[in-house]
Write an enzyme that holds these catalytic residues in place. Structure first.
Site, PDB file in Angstrom:
ATOM      1  NE  ARG A  49       0.100   1.595   2.926  1.00  0.00           N
ATOM      2  CZ  ARG A  49       0.903   2.416   3.588  1.00  0.00           C
ATOM      3  NH1 ARG A  49       2.131   2.525   3.944  1.00  0.00           N
ATOM      4  NH2 ARG A  49       1.017   3.473   3.610  1.00  0.00           N
ATOM      5  CG  ASP A  96      -3.208   8.431  -1.629  1.00  0.00           C
ATOM      6  OD1 ASP A  96      -3.050   8.536  -0.605  1.00  0.00           O
ATOM      7  OD2 ASP A  96      -2.677   6.988  -1.943  1.00  0.00           O
TER       8      ASP A  96
END
Ligand code: MRU
Length: 341
Positions: A44, A234
């Site tokens: 992740r 992100d």
């Protein structure tokens, strides 16, 4: 400790769901294995999932090494679509898949050597990320005063990247520059990246870290003092609006209310120049069990309704500066970012 490495035709991914208790690697022999690890968050962090997806694309061609050019192209297209469907918010995933597709399009050699060429490209993506993070660290550390008390959220460290980290890269660089630093790490409900990963990483490096729950941040700012907040990203829209781990927006509001600088650290590959503003950033919603359960045990009543967005969007007006591998960008972000678009 490496987040991932490629050996003997397989990708080995550090299983981040088992940290800090266990250091184990998941073996990915196919792109489907890689997609599964991204979906389950074994790997992740935006840059790390981009690099893993790039290796996944190389695996898709390795599985079709003796196929002809058309079959390889079709396999890559399928792999790209499946990898892109795993997690929608981090744009680095799309960036890496598109870069691999472009490499394949431009490839003029024989089909049975295509896998080698794509593997070399995936390795380049991985290696470049470390260099990128070191540059972010170099630029960002100048914003960090000596004896700084820094608040961070989630994990934007070595574990979330190919190495060194973005937000934690700035902290590492400040430390390397001889500054004394104390980091406050938000635990980051519900997946606990702060409690499990950020503390683990910083303690390994001997960097002073204090773990707090997310709800303690405001009180920490008002009573104990925080010099700056630094987080990763992100996806950053062309106007500077930034999607990052759920809870980031709340921290930015708190920082604004207390007059504390709020910095975003990210490589330029996290900027989505196709999106004008953060309103268009797709936000992943994850399983309700992440909220209703703790360590596999139910903590909320059976049948309760749950909302579990994994990210939020911080509007550009709450961001003091964006620290990139090309330098520190100050408002107005639209103009500042456009120089690199
Ligand atoms: O859901 P995650 O753990 O993948 O979310 C990670 C984050 O939000 C990070 O802050 C971001 O990806 C930047 S990592 C350098």
């Amino acid at each position: 400790m490496e987040t991932m490495y490629f050996k003997d035709g397989k990708l080995f991914l550090l299983d981040q769901t088992r940290l800090p208790e266990e250091v184990t690697y998941e073996t990915c022999a196919t792109y489907q294995d890689v997609a599964g690890c991204i979906r389950d968050m074994k790997v992740r962090g935006a840059p790390a999932i981009g690099a893993a997806a790039a290796y996944g694309m190389a695996l898709a061609v390795l599985a079709n090494e003796s196929a002809d050019r058309d079959e390889q192209t079709a396999a890559l297209k399928r792999a790209g679509e499946e990898l892109l469907a795993t997690r929608p918010t981090a744009v680095n995933l799309r960036w890496a898949v598109e870069r691999m597709l472009e490499k394949a399009r431009a490839y003029t050699g024989s089909p049975h050597e295509m896998a080698g060429a794509l593997l070399a490209e995936a390795e380049a993506i991985f290696r470049e990320d470390v260099t990128c993070n070191e540059r972010i660290g170099m630029y960002g550390q100048e914003l960090v005063p000596d004896e700084a008390r820094i608040l961070t959220h989630c994990n934007a460290g070595a574990l979330a990247t190919a190495g060194y980290g973005t937000a934690l890269g700035v902290i590492r660089a400040a430390r390397q520059a001889g500054k004394k630093i104390t980091v406050f790490a938000d635990e980051t409900r519900p997946f606990l990246q702060g409690a499990r990963l950020t503390t683990f990483e910083l303690m390994k490096d001997g960097i002073d870290v204090v773990l707090i729950t997310d709800s303690m941040a405001g009180y920490l700012m008002s009573r104990e003092g925080v010099d700056l907040v630094i987080v990763g990203a992100d996806r950053i829209a062309a106007n500077g609006d930034t999607a990052n781990k759920i809870g980031t927006y709340g921290l930015a509001v708190l920082a604004h209310a207390h007059g504390i600088p709020f910095y975003v650290a990210a490589p330029l590959s996290t900027v989505d120049f196709r999106l004008e503003s953060g309103d268009a950033i797709p936000i992943e919603e994850r399983a309700e069990e992440e909220v209703t359960h703790f360590k596999g045990r139910r903590v909320a009543p059976e049948g309760v309704r749950v909302w579990n967005p994994a990210f939020d969007v911080t509007p550009r007006r709450l961001i003091t500066a964006i620290i990139t591998d090309a330098g520190v960008i100050h408002p107005p972000f639209k103009e500042g970012l456009a120089r690199f678009g």
